[in-house]
Design an enzyme around this catalytic site. Sequence first.
Site, PDB file in Angstrom:
ATOM      1  N   ASP A  90     -26.597   3.295  16.019  1.00 15.12           N
ATOM      2  CA  ASP A  90     -27.313   1.844  15.263  1.00 15.12           C
ATOM      3  C   ASP A  90     -27.877   1.183  15.689  1.00 15.12           C
ATOM      4  O   ASP A  90     -27.242   0.572  16.137  1.00 15.12           O
ATOM      5  CB  ASP A  90     -25.717   2.121  14.049  1.00 15.12           C
ATOM      6  CG  ASP A  90     -25.448   0.918  13.083  1.00 15.12           C
ATOM      7  OD1 ASP A  90     -26.930   0.457  13.030  1.00 15.12           O
ATOM      8  OD2 ASP A  90     -24.886   0.612  12.908  1.00 15.12           O
ATOM      9  N   TRP A 139     -19.538   3.335  24.068  1.00 15.82           N
ATOM     10  CA  TRP A 139     -18.272   4.279  23.268  1.00 15.82           C
ATOM     11  C   TRP A 139     -19.190   5.734  23.093  1.00 15.82           C
ATOM     12  O   TRP A 139     -20.446   5.681  23.237  1.00 15.82           O
ATOM     13  CB  TRP A 139     -17.856   3.838  21.326  1.00 15.82           C
ATOM     14  CG  TRP A 139     -19.107   4.245  20.865  1.00 15.82           C
ATOM     15  CD1 TRP A 139     -20.298   3.038  20.764  1.00 15.82           C
ATOM     16  CD2 TRP A 139     -19.320   5.592  19.438  1.00 15.82           C
ATOM     17  NE1 TRP A 139     -21.239   3.731  19.446  1.00 15.82           N
ATOM     18  CE2 TRP A 139     -20.571   4.885  19.063  1.00 15.82           C
ATOM     19  CE3 TRP A 139     -19.048   6.288  19.305  1.00 15.82           C
ATOM     20  CZ2 TRP A 139     -20.845   5.191  17.820  1.00 15.82           C
ATOM     21  CZ3 TRP A 139     -18.833   6.759  18.291  1.00 15.82           C
ATOM     22  CH2 TRP A 139     -20.138   6.914  17.043  1.00 15.82           C
ATOM     23  N   ASP A 180     -24.449  -0.564  24.902  1.00 15.10           N
ATOM     24  CA  ASP A 180     -25.976  -1.773  24.148  1.00 15.10           C
ATOM     25  C   ASP A 180     -26.514  -2.313  25.554  1.00 15.10           C
ATOM     26  O   ASP A 180     -25.591  -2.297  26.164  1.00 15.10           O
ATOM     27  CB  ASP A 180     -25.360  -2.936  23.481  1.00 15.10           C
ATOM     28  CG  ASP A 180     -25.071  -1.616  21.758  1.00 15.10           C
ATOM     29  OD1 ASP A 180     -25.607  -0.844  21.549  1.00 15.10           O
ATOM     30  OD2 ASP A 180     -23.856  -2.729  21.127  1.00 15.10           O
ATOM     31  N   ASN A 214     -20.355   2.004  15.527  1.00 16.07           N
ATOM     32  CA  ASN A 214     -20.765   1.208  15.865  1.00 16.07           C
ATOM     33  C   ASN A 214     -21.843  -0.190  15.377  1.00 16.07           C
ATOM     34  O   ASN A 214     -22.864  -0.146  15.343  1.00 16.07           O
ATOM     35  CB  ASN A 214     -22.430   2.426  16.283  1.00 16.07           C
ATOM     36  CG  ASN A 214     -22.758   3.056  14.507  1.00 16.07           C
ATOM     37  OD1 ASN A 214     -22.421   2.442  13.710  1.00 16.07           O
ATOM     38  ND2 ASN A 214     -23.272   4.732  14.557  1.00 16.07           N
ATOM     39  N   ASP A 215     -20.715  -0.287  14.221  1.00 16.90           N
ATOM     40  CA  ASP A 215     -21.530  -1.297  13.867  1.00 16.90           C
ATOM     41  C   ASP A 215     -21.172  -2.796  14.020  1.00 16.90           C
ATOM     42  O   ASP A 215     -22.142  -3.687  14.563  1.00 16.90           O
ATOM     43  CB  ASP A 215     -20.615  -1.316  12.472  1.00 16.90           C
ATOM     44  CG  ASP A 215     -21.126  -0.198  11.568  1.00 16.90           C
ATOM     45  OD1 ASP A 215     -22.354  -0.128  10.963  1.00 16.90           O
ATOM     46  OD2 ASP A 215     -20.249  -0.348  10.660  1.00 16.90           O
TER      47      ASP A 215
END
Lengths: 189, 178
Positions: free
Chosen positions: B82, B107, B126, B154-155
């Site tokens: 995302d 994750w 990220d 994933n937010d």
Amino acid sequence: MTRSMASALLAIFFSGAAISASEPLPTSPGVGAPETVDPSTVPDVLVRRNGTVLPRVSGAAEDYSRHCQGCHGHLGDSVVEVPRLKGRVGLFTHSPEGRAYIVQVPNVLQAHLSDARLAALLNWLLREYSGAELPGAFMPYTEAEVAQARAHRLESVIDRRREVIDGLVRLGVVPSPEIFAFATDPARY
Amino acid sequence: MVMQVIDKLFERMSRRTAQKMSRRNFVATLGAALAGASMLPVLPVARKAQAAEDPGVEWAKRVGAQTTDPKACNYWRYCSSDGYLCSCCGGGPATCPPGSTPSPTSWVGSCLNPDDGKMYLIAYRDCCGKDSCAQCSCLGTAGEMPSYRPQLNNDIIWCFGGSSMIYHCSSAAIVGQV
């Protein structure tokens, strides 16, 4: 070849692969898990181009990957914010309270895993990351023990942690609570 | 002894069937059974079973996952990615663009490789420390959990533990074959 030698060799192997390839260090849970995948059999443009060697993961190692590794790292030692497993977590198993405590840590207690799989995962990670700290007569977790510990939710994890560690000091398992100190605040444990 | 009894029993059953039922009757019954079986997937029960398939597999089928172009949202590793693809920002699916650094935490999810049909573990890590890249925004949610289970969400910004919490782009490194 001893387990530690095998681990060291694999670590060198993997770090070498990481330098030559654009994939980062393959986070193999189980540096001791020697089974790898031939890159030519992986249908992916980058894996083939870079010859990245991937580990094959299954069972408890896979559960560790999916549920723990993101934060605890593939070596059981990650950033200072995350409690270190390596060379330490096994000490908790020297007391009945400590055995229960590591099942009751919130993300363990609430993991999306059955009691049986959680027992297998705990036994795997204790041996993998902290085998030297386990008691000589270490009894592996059973599904029943995990279920029993899991049924009890801790009111305050931090308070319980301190009680358990104080207990380990009293038992003479560790001379002082120092080894359990938070890396972010060495005065706290 | 036991075999003899079973043998007798079956012999008697087949003789009785042969006497009572015509061949046409048998063909008709078989036909009805076959037609009935083919209708099963249409029933709600069967559809529910399909819905329970692995979310990574479902995603791969839905988007037509491919293994050759890491700059497209349907590149197979992105089933739970995302954000902005590092591949479009000067990096790769497993390398951070210059000026950004990989987060030490991530994750781990799993995606189906459509070409060998195997599942692979993917670390969603990220790249941080540089302003948002804003290229190739993709949203995969396979296996994602709500934000109250942050370790599989994933937010949130996965720069935790690094030197900077500024999000640049999302990488997707393979960490193993299941």
